[in-house]
Design an enzyme around this catalytic site. Structure first.
Site, PDB file in Angstrom:
ATOM      1  N   HIS A  61     -17.682  24.171  74.214  1.00 56.23           N
ATOM      2  CA  HIS A  61     -17.068  23.873  75.629  1.00 56.23           C
ATOM      3  C   HIS A  61     -15.914  24.608  75.887  1.00 56.23           C
ATOM      4  O   HIS A  61     -14.790  24.423  75.408  1.00 56.23           O
ATOM      5  CB  HIS A  61     -16.921  22.513  75.906  1.00 56.23           C
ATOM      6  CG  HIS A  61     -16.303  21.866  76.847  1.00 56.23           C
ATOM      7  ND1 HIS A  61     -16.576  21.153  77.709  1.00 56.23           N
ATOM      8  CD2 HIS A  61     -14.772  22.190  77.354  1.00 56.23           C
ATOM      9  CE1 HIS A  61     -15.655  20.858  78.879  1.00 56.23           C
ATOM     10  NE2 HIS A  61     -14.740  21.464  78.634  1.00 56.23           N
ATOM     11  N   ASP A  72     -26.380  19.647  81.449  1.00 54.75           N
ATOM     12  CA  ASP A  72     -25.080  18.762  81.524  1.00 54.75           C
ATOM     13  C   ASP A  72     -25.323  17.492  82.199  1.00 54.75           C
ATOM     14  O   ASP A  72     -24.369  16.992  83.020  1.00 54.75           O
ATOM     15  CB  ASP A  72     -24.067  19.726  81.870  1.00 54.75           C
ATOM     16  CG  ASP A  72     -22.667  19.144  81.449  1.00 54.75           C
ATOM     17  OD1 ASP A  72     -22.663  18.191  80.890  1.00 54.75           O
ATOM     18  OD2 ASP A  72     -21.661  19.637  81.920  1.00 54.75           O
ATOM     19  N   HIS A 113     -22.250   8.860  85.703  1.00 57.00           N
ATOM     20  CA  HIS A 113     -21.050   8.090  85.921  1.00 57.00           C
ATOM     21  C   HIS A 113     -21.245   6.853  87.024  1.00 57.00           C
ATOM     22  O   HIS A 113     -22.066   7.206  88.032  1.00 57.00           O
ATOM     23  CB  HIS A 113     -19.985   9.018  86.546  1.00 57.00           C
ATOM     24  CG  HIS A 113     -19.214   9.896  85.502  1.00 57.00           C
ATOM     25  ND1 HIS A 113     -18.900   9.319  84.422  1.00 57.00           N
ATOM     26  CD2 HIS A 113     -19.232  11.198  85.344  1.00 57.00           C
ATOM     27  CE1 HIS A 113     -18.427  10.296  83.555  1.00 57.00           C
ATOM     28  NE2 HIS A 113     -18.736  11.462  84.267  1.00 57.00           N
ATOM     29  N   PHE A 170     -26.061  10.649  77.283  1.00 58.93           N
ATOM     30  CA  PHE A 170     -26.770   9.633  77.564  1.00 58.93           C
ATOM     31  C   PHE A 170     -25.911   8.437  77.403  1.00 58.93           C
ATOM     32  O   PHE A 170     -26.361   7.144  77.502  1.00 58.93           O
ATOM     33  CB  PHE A 170     -27.811   9.407  76.685  1.00 58.93           C
ATOM     34  CG  PHE A 170     -29.388  10.164  77.348  1.00 58.93           C
ATOM     35  CD1 PHE A 170     -29.227  10.980  78.454  1.00 58.93           C
ATOM     36  CD2 PHE A 170     -30.442  10.103  76.507  1.00 58.93           C
ATOM     37  CE1 PHE A 170     -30.143  11.978  78.558  1.00 58.93           C
ATOM     38  CE2 PHE A 170     -31.553  11.073  77.044  1.00 58.93           C
ATOM     39  CZ  PHE A 170     -31.401  11.937  78.186  1.00 58.93           C
ATOM     40  N   ARG A 171     -24.794   8.723  77.169  1.00 61.33           N
ATOM     41  CA  ARG A 171     -23.654   7.442  76.787  1.00 61.33           C
ATOM     42  C   ARG A 171     -23.880   6.364  75.988  1.00 61.33           C
ATOM     43  O   ARG A 171     -23.375   5.168  76.290  1.00 61.33           O
ATOM     44  CB  ARG A 171     -23.333   7.259  78.437  1.00 61.33           C
ATOM     45  CG  ARG A 171     -23.246   8.114  79.506  1.00 61.33           C
ATOM     46  CD  ARG A 171     -21.955   8.867  79.463  1.00 61.33           C
ATOM     47  NE  ARG A 171     -21.716   9.669  80.651  1.00 61.33           N
ATOM     48  CZ  ARG A 171     -21.050  10.715  80.572  1.00 61.33           C
ATOM     49  NH1 ARG A 171     -20.585  11.338  79.388  1.00 61.33           N
ATOM     50  NH2 ARG A 171     -20.810  11.361  81.797  1.00 61.33           N
ATOM     51  N   ASN A 178     -19.589  12.951  72.998  1.00 60.55           N
ATOM     52  CA  ASN A 178     -18.555  12.097  73.543  1.00 60.55           C
ATOM     53  C   ASN A 178     -19.079  10.797  73.883  1.00 60.55           C
ATOM     54  O   ASN A 178     -18.869  10.149  75.057  1.00 60.55           O
ATOM     55  CB  ASN A 178     -17.984  12.956  74.816  1.00 60.55           C
ATOM     56  CG  ASN A 178     -18.894  13.114  75.771  1.00 60.55           C
ATOM     57  OD1 ASN A 178     -20.022  13.028  75.865  1.00 60.55           O
ATOM     58  ND2 ASN A 178     -18.209  13.353  77.027  1.00 60.55           N
ATOM     59  N   ASN A 182     -17.159  19.265  85.817  1.00 64.67           N
ATOM     60  CA  ASN A 182     -16.431  20.214  84.741  1.00 64.67           C
ATOM     61  C   ASN A 182     -17.549  21.190  84.226  1.00 64.67           C
ATOM     62  O   ASN A 182     -18.270  20.562  83.369  1.00 64.67           O
ATOM     63  CB  ASN A 182     -15.537  19.339  83.859  1.00 64.67           C
ATOM     64  CG  ASN A 182     -14.650  20.119  83.159  1.00 64.67           C
ATOM     65  OD1 ASN A 182     -14.073  21.081  83.508  1.00 64.67           O
ATOM     66  ND2 ASN A 182     -13.898  19.760  82.142  1.00 64.67           N
ATOM     67  N   HIS A 212     -28.136  20.058  76.519  1.00 66.54           N
ATOM     68  CA  HIS A 212     -27.087  19.623  76.875  1.00 66.54           C
ATOM     69  C   HIS A 212     -27.186  18.186  77.875  1.00 66.54           C
ATOM     70  O   HIS A 212     -27.309  18.554  79.203  1.00 66.54           O
ATOM     71  CB  HIS A 212     -26.209  20.580  77.696  1.00 66.54           C
ATOM     72  CG  HIS A 212     -24.616  20.159  77.824  1.00 66.54           C
ATOM     73  ND1 HIS A 212     -23.651  21.259  77.656  1.00 66.54           N
ATOM     74  CD2 HIS A 212     -24.125  19.115  77.997  1.00 66.54           C
ATOM     75  CE1 HIS A 212     -22.392  20.467  77.845  1.00 66.54           C
ATOM     76  NE2 HIS A 212     -22.786  19.269  78.119  1.00 66.54           N
TER      77      HIS A 212
HETATM   78  C1  NCD Z   1     -18.898  15.653  81.107  1.00 66.43           C
HETATM   79  C2  NCD Z   1     -18.934  14.223  80.861  1.00 66.43           C
HETATM   80  O1  NCD Z   1     -18.845  13.411  81.877  1.00 66.43           O
HETATM   81  O2  NCD Z   1     -19.131  13.798  79.856  1.00 66.43           O
HETATM   82  N1  NCD Z   1     -18.509  15.827  82.432  1.00 66.43           N
HETATM   83  C3  NCD Z   1     -18.709  16.879  83.085  1.00 66.43           C
HETATM   84  O3  NCD Z   1     -18.177  16.898  84.316  1.00 66.43           O
HETATM   85  N2  NCD Z   1     -19.426  17.852  82.788  1.00 66.43           N
HETATM   86  C4  NCD Z   1     -17.677  16.137  80.133  1.00 66.43           C
HETATM   87  C5  NCD Z   1     -17.195  17.316  80.603  1.00 66.43           C
HETATM   88  O4  NCD Z   1     -16.118  17.478  81.081  1.00 66.43           O
HETATM   89  O5  NCD Z   1     -17.751  18.529  79.996  1.00 66.43           O
END
Ligand code: NCD
Length: 414
Positions: A177, A281, A285, A62-63, A93, A253, A59
């Site tokens: 999720h 995960d 950001h 890599f945007r 996403n 999250n 999980h």
């Molecule tokens: C995730 C993201 O930034 O793509 N962020 C996170 O806090 N895990 C997406 C999500 O909210 O699961």
């Protein structure tokens, strides 16, 4: 034939530990033993460092495409290699989201050209991740190993049920999720976990639950599993290692465990076998997006040291156990022959300096993003080198493709 000989390493995998030499031939573990010399082999002197099977991350984000200011496939792969990961599963996403063959093909081709770590894209469950209409799961099937709308739960039960039926026919898992918004965090998670477990039993589809954070979810999971449901689950290093009580309300999250007590329950669930995998995960950001409230932790580079420091050094987990959660467990879910240092398994390895302490600072990252509550923390278990199928991809701060092209430039001949 290319041979890499790792000389004098302490090998640790889920089956145990021993000290000696490991040969990787044509990308797979081959001879294991003591004191050999292989004419023509490249030799990396381990000097007693610990060798673990390369880590597998189920999980990460890599945007790419869409958010190059946060991360891209190259910097994400650098970060993965630096973190000891040799295979990474990427969430859908992106922008555009990974809901069409064109987007998945772009990701796979770019990852192949980088040739650093293995990238396994996940396709979206629904078009545009909007939760309404199913994506063309059949058209995506040749390119993805699983489907997920990660970032959001699939709220509609009819949509999730149909997704599970179609994924079952395709022989692929759905990654859930689990989050119903608006009802508070543990309830929102447990409600969707309960629904999805029930739907998995009903449809016979393979279900994998992502980033479980509530001990109640783990109880539901264990119940469904004892009733025979084909279900697996993951937990993140930050939910296992950090609580709001000690680290504040860092925005991620699902949220961090509120208390040390809740965190302890999650760790107990791990020890009781609830989770087959620890998955990062990794959610990079920019500082601007974090200031605007974006949830997420850039975690792929600190995952091992955080877990090693919090659990192995404290005697709460053994290193073979941690190795199982970071490699063998997730590799089985992904269907890869990784996670054991045994002849025939993929020659993916990470060399760790267990007693090398370091402070996590802004300069420690290859990711574009440094959004993590562990900045300033002192950790142990520094990654010294990462090897993917017999090729060194990271060693002592240097990356293949960036700082060297071929490990003949960084190791000796035997
Ligand atoms: C995730 C993201 O930034 O793509 N962020 C996170 O806090 N895990 C997406 C999500 O909210 O699961």
């Amino acid at each position: 034939m290319s041979v890499l000989l790792l000389r004098d390493v302490r090998v640790v995998d889920p089956l145990g530990e021993w000290r000696g030499d490991v040969a990787i031939e044509d990308g797979a573990f081959a001879a294991l033993g003591q004191g050999f010399s292989l004419p023509g082999a490249q030799v990396l002197e381990g000097e007693g460092r610990t060798l673990l099977p390369g880590f597998v991350d189920l999980h990460a984000h890599f945007r790419d495409p869409g958010f190059p200011e946060k991360e891209d496939l190259q910097t994400g792969s650098w970060a993965a290699a630096h973190g000891g990961f040799t295979a990474v599963s990427l969430m859908a996403n992106t922008d555009p989201p990974c809901d069409s063959p064109e987007v998945v093909r772009y990701i796979r081709e770019k990852a192949q050209a980088l040739n650093l770590v293995e990238i396994y894209p996940v396709g979206a469950v629904t078009k545009g991740l909007r939760g309404e209409e199913l994506a063309d799961l059949e058209a995506l099937a040749p390119y993805v190993w699983a489907y997920s709308d990660d970032g959001k739960g699939v709220a509609r039960a009819d949509v999730m049920a149909e997704a599970l039926r179609r994924a079952r026919a395709l022989g692929k898992p759905i990654l859930s999720h689990p989050e119903f918004p608006g009802v508070g965090h543990p309830l929102g998670e447990e409600l969707m976990v309960a629904r999805d477990l029930r739907l998995a039993q009903e449809t016979g589809a393979r279900l994998h639950l992502q980033h479980l954070s509530s001990p109640g979810s783990a109880r539901l999971l264990q119940e469904a599993r004892s009733a025979g449901a084909p279900v697996t689950a993951e937990v993140t290093p930050h939910h296992l290692g950090l609580s709001q009580e000690r680290f504040g309300d860092y925005r991620v999250n699902p949220p961090l465990p509120p208390t040390e007590g809740v965190r302890g329950e999650l760790v107990a669930a791990l020890r009781a076998g609830a989770f087959a995998a620890v998955a990062t995960d990794h959610a990079p950001h920019t500082p601007e997006d974090k200031a605007r409230g974006a949830p997420g932790i850039s975690g792929i580079e600190t995952a091992f040291p955080l877990l090693y420091t919090t659990f192995v050094r404290e005697g709460l987990l053994s290193l073979p156990e941690l190795s199982r959660y970071l490699a063998f467990g997730p590799a089985r879910i992904l269907g890869l022959r990784k996670g054991l240092v045994r002849p025939g398994y993929d020659g993916d390895a990470v060399l760790v300096e267990e007693d090398e302490g370091f402070v996590v600072d802004e300069g420690s990252f290859f990711s574009k993003s440094r959004n993590t509550p562990v900045l300033g923390m002192r950790l142990w278990g520094k990654i010294w080198a990462t090897i993917h199928r017999g090729e060194i991809v990271y060693i002592k701060g240097r990356l293949r493709g960036r700082d060297f092209d071929d490990h003949r430039q960084v190791v000796g001949a035997g």
